[in-house]
Write an enzyme that holds these catalytic residues in place. Sequence first.
Site, PDB file in Angstrom:
ATOM      1  CG  ASP A  15      18.308  25.904 -31.381  1.00 54.19           C
ATOM      2  OD1 ASP A  15      18.347  25.352 -30.274  1.00 54.19           O
ATOM      3  OD2 ASP A  15      17.424  26.704 -31.708  1.00 54.19           O
ATOM      4  CD  GLU A 184      13.429  20.494 -27.640  1.00 57.45           C
ATOM      5  OE1 GLU A 184      12.297  20.762 -28.075  1.00 57.45           O
ATOM      6  OE2 GLU A 184      14.000  21.197 -26.801  1.00 57.45           O
TER       7      GLU A 184
HETATM    8  C1  6LW Z   1      14.374  24.477 -30.728  1.00 56.64           C
HETATM    9  C2  6LW Z   1      14.085  23.390 -29.795  1.00 56.64           C
HETATM   10  C3  6LW Z   1      13.951  24.100 -28.531  1.00 56.64           C
HETATM   11  O1  6LW Z   1      13.847  24.261 -31.976  1.00 56.64           O
HETATM   12  O2  6LW Z   1      13.969  25.418 -28.705  1.00 56.64           O
HETATM   13  O3  6LW Z   1      13.355  24.114 -26.325  1.00 56.64           O
HETATM   14  C4  6LW Z   1      13.703  25.609 -30.031  1.00 56.64           C
HETATM   15  N1  6LW Z   1      13.729  23.570 -27.435  1.00 56.64           N
HETATM   16  O4  6LW Z   1      15.047  22.397 -29.819  1.00 56.64           O
HETATM   17  C5  6LW Z   1      14.179  26.926 -30.479  1.00 56.64           C
HETATM   18  O5  6LW Z   1      15.540  27.101 -30.259  1.00 56.64           O
END
Ligand code: 6LW
Length: 522
Positions: A15, A184
């Site tokens: 991330d 996200e």
């Molecule tokens: C992160 C999100 C994700 O916050 O994984 O699957 C989480 N998506 O973007 C943790 O890395």
Amino acid sequence: MTTAKNPIIAGFYPDPSICGVGEDYYLVNSTFSYFPGIPIMHSKDLVHWEQIGNVLDRPSQLPLEKGQHSQGIFAPAIRYHEGVFYVICTNETSGGNFIVTAEDPAGPWSEPSYLEGADGIDPTIFFDEDGKVYYIGTHPIVEGRQYDGECHIWIQELDLTNKKLVGEPKDVWSGSMRFVHWPEGPHLYRRDGYYYMLLAEGGTERNHSVTMCRSRSIWGPYENHFCNPILTHRHLGKDYPVQCVGHGDLVETPSGDWYMVMLAMRPIDGYTTLGRETFLARVVWENGWPVVNPGVGRLTEEVEVNLKEWKPERQATVDKRAYHFGEMDRLGYEFVYLRNPEQNRYRLCPGKGLKLQYSTYTLMENTSPTFVGIRQQHHCFRADTVVYADSISRGQETGIVLLQSNAYYLRTALTRGTDEEMILSVYLCQDLEEKLIAEQVLADVREELTISLEVRGLAAGVKVTCGKTETDVAQEIAIHSLSTEIAGGFVGCTVGMYAISAEETEKGAIYKDFIYQTTKCC
Ligand code: 6LW
């Protein structure tokens, strides 16, 4: 021009978020239940990275108690504005979304300001040209949800003086495709009169991607980019060496070049032990939209960066790390513990080594067992630890551990048999069940013992050396279960030392050296 080698930061560094301040670049990653939280890296050429600190280095900033291994710190975003650095992220274990600030990115960072009313995950901050500041995050649709992973990206104004959300929240986007899972990790940028939103879609696994939309107003309506996703590897098949590409952030250099950092995984035969790593790509703008690695359209092993080469003092990824603890006055920023460690259990004893006070907590619990380690950064590596035999008494065990989570790890356990004898056992823990893989009685024990763990992709071996005698304790241990695909979670493996005892004691296992080095891969 300088050439970056992907991944630019190897091992469990997921991330990524990046910001540029003049000629300096700063990058942060998620850390889940590891302490300290959020390593902060610095670079001047986007190629070489040096860890300058950890954003969350005090327990008061990072409550992780009883959290699960892949809870804790999710997806930080870093931004700079008028002399202040901001990191915003989610603590999934305790407190939710919060902001910390610093004038010096190396720290100290402030105490967290938790944002009331900020549900969901993956927050970011956007500073608009008119002085207004916005929170952008993602939250699952609760009412009327048609499927798991159906989310909205939402925006709300942020009062940074009081660290409070103000005004009304608005759901502005729910991904570029119909029925898309997990829109996200949003980030917002202003360019040529547009608000550009970069986001991740498809979930962090094999269907991961980077997409973009834009709007003339921050509140929308956002216009989809018909070339979405602008980056993904999901169409390249399961055997492509780099998978799960997504969750990016953009940065512009002073000369107007654009680059993207993002996460990706490098499985071996379908299993990923290194977790999600940080990669780099070049970005150009064409007709008002970004094109990633033009002419190629996917991540490359090397990236030409239009910046002057810069050499940091200490590099984030190195082929060999040799720690002689007796000569050190502090452990480097790269060392990690589990949840909220009691710092007095970890002591550097000058001239001697690192004393790890035995704890009754095992590695299987969601507590803070005595453990300290670094990230596994190479598919093939060897870790050697030199431990003093007289620091291990009956009822105590210590050794190297390759840790994916509290449920999946490989550990070597050195214990005392009779006064002269010691035993080295090797345990593989899968789904919270430990199995004894091998055991070796060591009759001729000297003052120091070297325990060596050698990992070659998905196989591991253990050796022990007493004096001049080297003994193979176990070979070809299958460790594919220490992978994202089997163990799950958002993490990659770390490798370090632990100390467990049946009873509370002031005593500790004393480690003289810890040497991690990459080896030639098969
Ligand atoms: C992160 C999100 C994700 O916050 O994984 O699957 C989480 N998506 O973007 C943790 O890395």
